[in-house]
Design a protein around this motif. Structure first.
Motif, PDB file in Angstrom:
ATOM      1  N   TYR A  42       0.829  -1.206   0.000  1.00 51.41           N
ATOM      2  CA  TYR A  42       0.000   0.000   0.000  1.00 51.41           C
ATOM      3  C   TYR A  42       0.861   1.252   0.000  1.00 51.41           C
ATOM      4  O   TYR A  42       1.902   1.302   0.679  1.00 51.41           O
ATOM      5  CB  TYR A  42      -0.896   0.053   1.246  1.00 51.41           C
ATOM      6  CG  TYR A  42      -1.808  -1.127   1.431  1.00 51.41           C
ATOM      7  CD1 TYR A  42      -3.040  -1.200   0.788  1.00 51.41           C
ATOM      8  CD2 TYR A  42      -1.429  -2.186   2.269  1.00 51.41           C
ATOM      9  CE1 TYR A  42      -3.879  -2.293   0.969  1.00 51.41           C
ATOM     10  CE2 TYR A  42      -2.256  -3.277   2.458  1.00 51.41           C
ATOM     11  CZ  TYR A  42      -3.483  -3.334   1.806  1.00 51.41           C
ATOM     12  OH  TYR A  42      -4.303  -4.412   1.997  1.00 51.41           O
ATOM     13  N   ALA A 381     -10.298   2.896  -1.676  1.00 55.85           N
ATOM     14  CA  ALA A 381      -8.904   3.319  -1.787  1.00 55.85           C
ATOM     15  C   ALA A 381      -7.966   2.208  -1.321  1.00 55.85           C
ATOM     16  O   ALA A 381      -6.935   1.941  -1.948  1.00 55.85           O
ATOM     17  CB  ALA A 381      -8.677   4.591  -0.980  1.00 55.85           C
ATOM     18  N   GLU A 383      -8.568  -0.984  -1.412  1.00 59.31           N
ATOM     19  CA  GLU A 383      -8.584  -2.000  -2.459  1.00 59.31           C
ATOM     20  C   GLU A 383      -7.698  -1.594  -3.628  1.00 59.31           C
ATOM     21  O   GLU A 383      -7.123  -2.439  -4.325  1.00 59.31           O
ATOM     22  CB  GLU A 383     -10.015  -2.237  -2.940  1.00 59.31           C
ATOM     23  CG  GLU A 383     -10.904  -2.907  -1.896  1.00 59.31           C
ATOM     24  CD  GLU A 383     -12.371  -2.922  -2.295  1.00 59.31           C
ATOM     25  OE1 GLU A 383     -12.668  -2.530  -3.450  1.00 59.31           O
ATOM     26  OE2 GLU A 383     -13.211  -3.311  -1.465  1.00 59.31           O
ATOM     27  N   GLY A 384      -7.579  -0.283  -3.845  1.00 61.94           N
ATOM     28  CA  GLY A 384      -6.725   0.230  -4.910  1.00 61.94           C
ATOM     29  C   GLY A 384      -5.277   0.414  -4.492  1.00 61.94           C
ATOM     30  O   GLY A 384      -4.461   0.924  -5.265  1.00 61.94           O
ATOM     31  N   LEU A 386      -4.164   2.133  -1.586  1.00 60.90           N
ATOM     32  CA  LEU A 386      -3.888   3.422  -0.960  1.00 60.90           C
ATOM     33  C   LEU A 386      -4.544   3.479   0.417  1.00 60.90           C
ATOM     34  O   LEU A 386      -5.730   3.198   0.562  1.00 60.90           O
ATOM     35  CB  LEU A 386      -4.437   4.559  -1.825  1.00 60.90           C
ATOM     36  CG  LEU A 386      -4.235   5.983  -1.303  1.00 60.90           C
ATOM     37  CD1 LEU A 386      -2.761   6.377  -1.366  1.00 60.90           C
ATOM     38  CD2 LEU A 386      -5.089   6.974  -2.091  1.00 60.90           C
ATOM     39  N   GLU A 414       0.455   8.900  -8.136  1.00 61.10           N
ATOM     40  CA  GLU A 414      -0.086   7.546  -7.972  1.00 61.10           C
ATOM     41  C   GLU A 414      -1.280   7.554  -7.020  1.00 61.10           C
ATOM     42  O   GLU A 414      -2.338   6.966  -7.304  1.00 61.10           O
ATOM     43  CB  GLU A 414       1.005   6.615  -7.434  1.00 61.10           C
ATOM     44  CG  GLU A 414       0.557   5.185  -7.169  1.00 61.10           C
ATOM     45  CD  GLU A 414       1.624   4.369  -6.454  1.00 61.10           C
ATOM     46  OE1 GLU A 414       1.284   3.288  -5.936  1.00 61.10           O
ATOM     47  OE2 GLU A 414       2.789   4.810  -6.403  1.00 61.10           O
ATOM     48  N   GLY A 415      -1.147   8.241  -5.892  1.00 55.84           N
ATOM     49  CA  GLY A 415      -2.250   8.333  -4.943  1.00 55.84           C
ATOM     50  C   GLY A 415      -3.430   9.100  -5.499  1.00 55.84           C
ATOM     51  O   GLY A 415      -4.592   8.728  -5.274  1.00 55.84           O
ATOM     52  N   VAL A 418      -5.574   6.877  -7.729  1.00 54.57           N
ATOM     53  CA  VAL A 418      -6.453   5.983  -6.967  1.00 54.57           C
ATOM     54  C   VAL A 418      -7.651   6.763  -6.430  1.00 54.57           C
ATOM     55  O   VAL A 418      -8.801   6.304  -6.530  1.00 54.57           O
ATOM     56  CB  VAL A 418      -5.684   5.323  -5.797  1.00 54.57           C
ATOM     57  CG1 VAL A 418      -6.643   4.496  -4.929  1.00 54.57           C
ATOM     58  CG2 VAL A 418      -4.558   4.449  -6.320  1.00 54.57           C
ATOM     59  N   ARG A 421     -10.190   7.522  -9.216  1.00 55.17           N
ATOM     60  CA  ARG A 421     -11.047   6.380  -9.555  1.00 55.17           C
ATOM     61  C   ARG A 421     -12.123   6.157  -8.491  1.00 55.17           C
ATOM     62  O   ARG A 421     -13.291   5.919  -8.814  1.00 55.17           O
ATOM     63  CB  ARG A 421     -10.195   5.115  -9.722  1.00 55.17           C
ATOM     64  CG  ARG A 421      -9.341   5.088 -10.954  1.00 55.17           C
ATOM     65  CD  ARG A 421      -8.826   3.689 -11.246  1.00 55.17           C
ATOM     66  NE  ARG A 421      -7.933   3.215 -10.191  1.00 55.17           N
ATOM     67  CZ  ARG A 421      -6.614   3.389 -10.206  1.00 55.17           C
ATOM     68  NH1 ARG A 421      -6.034   4.016 -11.207  1.00 55.17           N
ATOM     69  NH2 ARG A 421      -5.866   2.921  -9.213  1.00 55.17           N
ATOM     70  N   THR A 422     -11.734   6.221  -7.226  1.00 56.74           N
ATOM     71  CA  THR A 422     -12.705   5.937  -6.155  1.00 56.74           C
ATOM     72  C   THR A 422     -13.733   7.042  -6.026  1.00 56.74           C
ATOM     73  O   THR A 422     -14.923   6.764  -5.788  1.00 56.74           O
ATOM     74  CB  THR A 422     -11.976   5.738  -4.819  1.00 56.74           C
ATOM     75  OG1 THR A 422     -11.203   6.893  -4.506  1.00 56.74           O
ATOM     76  CG2 THR A 422     -11.045   4.539  -4.876  1.00 56.74           C
TER      77      THR A 422
END
Length: 426
Positions: A42, A381, A383-384, A386, A414-415, A418, A421-422
């Motif tokens: 993570y 997050a 699950e992704g 983060l 990168e964060g 994520v 998307r969420t």
């Protein structure tokens, strides 16, 4: 993991919260990343609640802890302690407080306890001013000055606490005003409050409210408050447990955003200075710190091992200009998140400074807090890959983002991907 969770539930109090429907066991970390017991990696955007300030497994801190532990782990404050004196000298110089004295504790809660003891002893009064939506710890006295109902389990208190408006800029009766008008209205509220009481000991305030959802007043509010406080002889305690050590980027301490007032009378710190070791403390002018007329020591505050960690961690922070990194990378991340939020109706506000960022979620089309949305994003997050936190005085509807201050631009992006998307799933 199910077995450990069941064991946890059998022996740990129900009120000790765990994140996630399926809680994770973090086994190790490196840099800005951690791994769980199942081998999942993570990106850590919460740092053990703003505590892993520089990086996980920072070699300089690990080496200092190991070497000190090999010599001496514990002695108490009854004996001279070289690492404690060295760290105290550096913090006193950095605090901006003249003729400063430093007392070390094991946590931010204990640091605020000590500050309250000093203020009430110095002023011979148990009346305290605190900010609405505030949080200062989980002890009996700290809970009694907490202005956030979700974190205050009892109304019993050793203190008489009066709550002042101003810690939350975008909600409440003054939210529609300009910054200058907001400050004027909050000062008038403070003046009116003081007109109905007497002999107040101190105002305690977080420059940026942590548990409250990374909310803050306009710059200059506490300077304006200070002018009123000084007329009444009331002390100002700046709770820098979350805002200290350069996390806000623009300043080393949160109080410096209100700098024309000069430094606070008392400053409390914890969390980041130990990079995970249990370090807290208080800085105050000698006349205030030395006002106690009873014996007092600390068994564990200032332990040789935690002080060695603090010295190494502070050195790394300053030598690598992590405050500057928080300003640069944090500023970029805030703008990136605001760009994402512009097309997500559930996001009411992206706020913060440096690497202390809050995303407030509401039910679309309303101003109503949406804690379920925050819980959903927290899970998604993870699950992704983060880890983030949550908080807020309005039913825990704020996502809290506070990575280690060594965060790189690539990791920030990168964060952000994520989170994008969420959030769009909402």
């Amino acid at each position: 993991m199910t077995d450990l969770y069941e064991r946890h539930r059998a022996v740990i109090p129900d009120w000790v919260a765990l994140y996630y429907k399926q809680p994770i066991e973090i086994t190790h970390g490196e840099g800005r990343h951690v791994w769980d017991a199942d081998g999942n990696r993570y990106l850590d955007f919460f740092g053990g609640i703003l505590t892993t300030m520089t990086a996980h497994a920072l070699p300089e801190v690990t080496k200092a802890v190991s070497e000190q532990a090999g010599r001496l782990i514990h002695s108490s404050t009854l004996y001279l302690n070289r690492p404690m004196v060295e760290l105290a000298e550096r913090i006193a110089a950095l605090s901006g407080i003249p003729d400063a004295r430093v007392f070390f504790t094991t946590s931010g809660t204990e640091a605020n306890d000590t500050a309250l003891l000093l203020a009430t002893g110095h002023r011979r009064s148990n009346q305290i001013l605190a900010m609405r939506n505030s949080y200062h710890g989980r002890s009996f006295s700290a809970v009694s000055i907490t202005g956030n109902h979700a974190w205050s389990p009892t109304s019993l208190s050793p203190l008489q606490t009066l709550y002042v408006h101003g810690g939350v800029r975008s909600r409440g009766p003054f939210a529609h005003l300009s910054d200058a008008q907001f400050i004027e209205a909050c000062v008038a509220d403070l003046e009116d409050l003081l007109g109905h009481t007497h002999d107040v000991a101190a105002l305690i305030a977080e420059p940026v409210q942590g548990v409250g959802g990374f909310t803050s007043p306009p710059d200059g509010l506490y300077a304006a408050f200070r002018e009123v406080l000084d007329r009444h002889g009331i002390l100002w305690i700046s709770d820098e447990v979350q805002t200290g050590w350069g996390r806000t980027g623009e300043h080393f301490w949160g109080w410096q955003a209100h700098g024309r007032s000069g430094p606070p009378d008392i400053l409390t710190f914890a969390k980041g200075i130990g990079n995970g070791m249990s370090v807290g403390g208080v800085v105050a002018r000698a006349e205030i710190m030395n006002c106690l007329d009873a014996n007092s020591i600390s068994t564990f505050g200032g332990s040789p091992v935690t002080m060695a960690a603090g010295v190494a961690n502070l050195s790394y922070l300053l030598e690598h200009d992590l405050q500057g990194n928080a300003r640069r990378v944090g500023g970029m991340l805030i703008e990136r998140l605001r760009g994402i939020a512009a097309s997500v109706p559930a996001v009411r506000e992206v706020r913060g400074r440096g690497l202390m960022i809050g995303i407030e979620l509401v039910r679309p089309g309303t101003d109503e807090a949406d804690p379920q949305a925050a819980a959903t994003v927290l899970e998604a997050a993870r699950e992704g890959g983060l880890l983030i936190g949550k908080g807020g005085g309005h039913n825990t509807s704020v996502l809290r983002i506070a990575p280690p201050l060594s965060l790189t631009v690539a990791e920030a992006e990168e964060g952000a991907l994520v989170l994008e998307r969420t959030l769009r799933r909402l």
